[in-house]
Design a protein around this motif. Structure first.
Motif, PDB file in Angstrom:
ATOM      1  N   ASN A  51       0.649  -1.206   0.092  1.00  0.00           N
ATOM      2  CA  ASN A  51      -0.142   0.074  -0.090  1.00  0.00           C
ATOM      3  C   ASN A  51       0.898   1.097  -0.140  1.00  0.00           C
ATOM      4  O   ASN A  51       0.242   2.296  -0.188  1.00  0.00           O
ATOM      5  CB  ASN A  51      -1.095   0.024   1.252  1.00  0.00           C
ATOM      6  N   PRO A  98      -0.157   1.506  -6.397  1.00  0.00           N
ATOM      7  CA  PRO A  98      -0.662   2.754  -5.813  1.00  0.00           C
ATOM      8  C   PRO A  98      -0.124   4.039  -6.737  1.00  0.00           C
ATOM      9  O   PRO A  98      -0.949   4.934  -6.835  1.00  0.00           O
ATOM     10  CB  PRO A  98      -0.182   2.673  -4.436  1.00  0.00           C
ATOM     11  N   THR A 115      -2.247   3.974  -9.980  1.00  0.00           N
ATOM     12  CA  THR A 115      -3.563   4.642  -9.639  1.00  0.00           C
ATOM     13  C   THR A 115      -3.559   6.142  -9.496  1.00  0.00           C
ATOM     14  O   THR A 115      -4.312   6.839  -9.826  1.00  0.00           O
ATOM     15  CB  THR A 115      -4.121   4.003  -8.398  1.00  0.00           C
ATOM     16  N   LEU A 159      -9.753   2.114 -10.162  1.00  0.00           N
ATOM     17  CA  LEU A 159      -9.741   1.870  -8.807  1.00  0.00           C
ATOM     18  C   LEU A 159     -10.143   0.632  -8.217  1.00  0.00           C
ATOM     19  O   LEU A 159      -9.418   0.040  -7.359  1.00  0.00           O
ATOM     20  CB  LEU A 159     -10.689   2.867  -8.121  1.00  0.00           C
ATOM     21  N   SER A 173      -7.238  -1.770  -8.682  1.00  0.00           N
ATOM     22  CA  SER A 173      -6.258  -1.711  -7.836  1.00  0.00           C
ATOM     23  C   SER A 173      -6.755  -2.318  -6.411  1.00  0.00           C
ATOM     24  O   SER A 173      -5.795  -2.780  -5.629  1.00  0.00           O
ATOM     25  CB  SER A 173      -5.902  -0.088  -7.558  1.00  0.00           C
ATOM     26  N   ILE A 174      -8.118  -2.303  -6.146  1.00  0.00           N
ATOM     27  CA  ILE A 174      -8.218  -2.745  -5.006  1.00  0.00           C
ATOM     28  C   ILE A 174      -8.500  -4.392  -4.797  1.00  0.00           C
ATOM     29  O   ILE A 174      -7.998  -5.003  -3.725  1.00  0.00           O
ATOM     30  CB  ILE A 174      -9.809  -2.411  -4.518  1.00  0.00           C
ATOM     31  N   LEU A 222      -5.656  -6.841  -3.049  1.00  0.00           N
ATOM     32  CA  LEU A 222      -5.858  -6.505  -1.567  1.00  0.00           C
ATOM     33  C   LEU A 222      -7.024  -7.585  -1.172  1.00  0.00           C
ATOM     34  O   LEU A 222      -6.973  -8.253  -0.212  1.00  0.00           O
ATOM     35  CB  LEU A 222      -5.862  -5.253  -1.208  1.00  0.00           C
ATOM     36  N   LEU A 223      -8.168  -7.452  -1.780  1.00  0.00           N
ATOM     37  CA  LEU A 223      -9.248  -8.076  -1.237  1.00  0.00           C
ATOM     38  C   LEU A 223      -8.982  -9.677  -1.530  1.00  0.00           C
ATOM     39  O   LEU A 223      -9.346 -10.420  -0.449  1.00  0.00           O
ATOM     40  CB  LEU A 223     -10.649  -7.765  -2.160  1.00  0.00           C
TER      41      LEU A 223
END
Lengths: 275, 320
Positions: free
Chosen positions: A208, A226, A229, A247, A250-251, A254-255
């Motif tokens: 992150n 990051p 983005t 976006l 990019s997430i 992580l999920l």
């Protein structure tokens, strides 16, 4: 904390679920709008998309240079974790097992430096490390993560190793094991629980992290997720269809990481914070 | 190891007493030397990286705080306390950022801890959905501040507008990021949303350590729920409160990512917090000396907070 599931508990449950939904609302807006046309985002922000616009994702994927950014993030995170685990576990082990004043002094320096905020280091760091060739290079960045992460990592290992009895190692030394052998074959496997914690905490931080890579990596081809983005959002401000799809892209990593490692993550974060 | 074995094997051959002693001494010296070498081998790599990346820049940074370094011209001149004088007398933006950061930190620590503790109480009940809820409340914490700021930029600009027109609530029809006051609260909302789940985990761990037999005993003695919370749960959770308070103080004081991506300090630099102010001074205005002076003040505040934290936690440990 009654054992029975009463009507009162049911009311609390409903309230809690509503609160949970409120927490999820931002995700709903981002996900659902990332699949709409630009015009539909403007006119119908709260509704579900009428026709799913997967082109948004295809465009964002290309514009973000997503595969490249993902690979960069992955290489940096994995490599930093490897060097942090290898060098910090070794250092912490030696600092615990060498009962000398110098061990305490070095350990205290590592711990005390955890107080220093990044902003107090960044200016000279960027201006002086350019002469060492650490700028604009993934390996330079990895060395920086070793430097910045060593305090916390050594601190966590140090606390854990103190609880490991020394007798096992002594027996191995008598059997003719070298110090490296003792550490890697006997001690390191015992460190597994704390290694998991260390890797999770460092992965989340490094994956992150924005400011350090932003200052160190100047080439567009070296951008992490990051960073990509950030530039993407700056470039497509108010062009929400593309920006939101980017976006979401990019997430997602992580999920996935979170849902596959949830138990370890929650345990790691709780134990990491209390120490 | 090999050397030692060789010398041991040789020593019986030597008949002379003196030379035997000298072999023993050299053996000892050899071992000592080996130990030092091993120590360097194990500790050296981490310490070297740490020294080059953290220690040296930190100390050169302190020196640069007293210079007019701008990074472009080669000559760096010592200016004494001029940078600090400038910051406290002329640099209105720095003073504004400083006060704003303190105000933000106060608001954020109170709200994050209250919400976090509330969530912990909620998910420690016997709910059927408690595991899913824990995951949901914690999820925002996983995503970096930069991405969270961008998510909320959309919520504040488009999402709120839409909710406002559906519900008719004027709260949602405010120009959230376009106004100084609401933009500040926007940053607060995002950081509470991000931080509460994390704090919840810490409180949850503490709540689960509250012995249930004491709670049961109190209930039998006629204590109501509030009394149990006030006189049993709260004191048992107190150490977690200290930890959480200081975790939120230092993370709030150092806020950067959300600040950058949500408002970028705007409108008109009215929400520019300290970390962003330092960044701008150094890497946008290229005034490194001045930036370093700010960074030094920043460090002193953070260090003071941490020292107070450690003293308090240590004291508590001794008492308990």
């Amino acid at each position: 904390m009654d054992k029975k599931y009463t009507g009162k508990t049911f009311t609390v449950e409903i309230l809690a679920i509503l609160l949970g939904l409120v927490f999820l609302v931002p995700f709903y807006y981002v996900f659902s709008n990332s699949l709409k046309t630009f015009a539909e985002i403007l006119t119908n922000t709260s509704a579900l998309p009428s026709v799913l616009q997967f082109e948004n994702y295809i465009n964002a994927f290309k514009q973000l240079n997503y595969l490249k950014a993902f690979t960069n993030s992955l290489i940096i995170t994995v490599a930093s974790n490897v060097v942090l685990v290898v060098f910090c576990s070794m250092a912490a082990y030696m600092l615990v097992r060498t009962k000398k004043k110098i061990s305490n002094v070095i350990f205290m320096i590592f711990v005390a430096a955890m107080v220093i905020p990044f902003q107090s280091i960044m200016i000279p760091l960027i201006k002086t490390t350019s002469s060492l060739g650490l700028l604009n290079s993934v390996w330079g960045l990895v060395i920086m993560y070793l430097g910045f992460g060593s305090g916390m990592t050594i601190f966590l290992y140090h606390g854990f190793i103190k609880g490991i009895p020394v007798e096992l190692e002594e027996a191995a030394i008598i059997d003719g094991c070298t110090p490296f052998g003792v550490f890697w074959k006997i001690v390191f496997p015992l460190l597994k629980p704390i290694t998991v914690t260390v890797v999770i905490l460092n992965s989340l931080w490094i994956w992150n992290d924005f400011l350090l890579p932003q200052l160190v990596l100047q080439d567009a081809s070296l951008r992490t997720i990051p960073m990509a983005t950030f530039f993407f959002f700056g470039q497509y401000t108010k062009q929400w269809d593309l920006a939101l799809a980017g976006l979401v892209l990019s997430i997602i990593p992580l999920l996935i990481f979170f849902f596959s490692m949830q138990k370890h993550i929650i345990k790691g974060i709780t134990s990491g914070s209390i120490k | 190891m090999n050397n030692i074995k060789l010398e041991n094997a040789n020593s019986p051959v030597i008949k002379d007493k003196n030379s035997a002693i000298s072999t023993k001494a050299s053996l000892k010296a050899n071992r000592k030397f080996k130990k030092a070498g091993l120590f360097t081998l194990f500790v050296g790599p981490a310490f070297l990286a740490f020294a080059v990346i953290v220690l040296i820049p930190f100390f050169t940074g302190i020196y640069y705080a007293f210079t007019d370094w701008n990074g472009v011209t080669g000559n760096v001149a010592w200016v004494g306390l001029d940078n600090f004088k400038y910051l406290f007398t002329e640099d209105k933006q720095f003073q504004r950022s400083f006060l704003l950061t303190i105000k933000y930190t106060l608001v954020a620590i109170i709200l994050t801890n209250v919400v976090g503790f509330g969530l912990a109480l909620l998910v420690s009940q016997k709910l059927k959905t408690k595991n899913i809820l824990r995951t949901v409340f914690f999820m925002p914490n996983l995503i970096g501040g930069l991405l969270l700021g961008f998510i909320w930029q959309f919520i504040f600009i488009k999402g709120f507008e839409s909710i406002g027109s559906i519900t008719g609530l004027s709260l949602f029809e405010l120009p959230w990021l376009g106004d100084e006051k609401t933009a500040f609260w926007g940053i607060v909302i995002v950081s509470v949303w991000q931080g509460a789940g994390y704090i919840m985990l810490i409180y949850l761990a503490a709540l689960q350590n509250v012995p249930q037999d004491i709670v049961e005993a109190a209930k039998i003695d006629g204590a109501n729920k509030w009394q149990v919370l006030r006189h049993i749960t709260m004191p048992m959770v107190a150490p977690a409160v200290t930890i959480s308070l200081f975790l939120t103080i230092s993370s709030s004081f150092k806020i950067f990512d959300v600040n950058l991506s949500l408002t970028n300090g705007g409108p008109f630099k009215s929400t520019e917090m300290l970390a962003l102010n330092i960044y701008t001074e150094a890497f946008v205005n290229n005034r490194y000396g001045l930036g370093e002076a700010k960074a030094l003040i920043f460090f002193l505040v953070v260090a003071a907070i941490t020292i107070i934290q450690v003293t308090i936690t240590k004291k508590r440990e001794v008492e308990s």
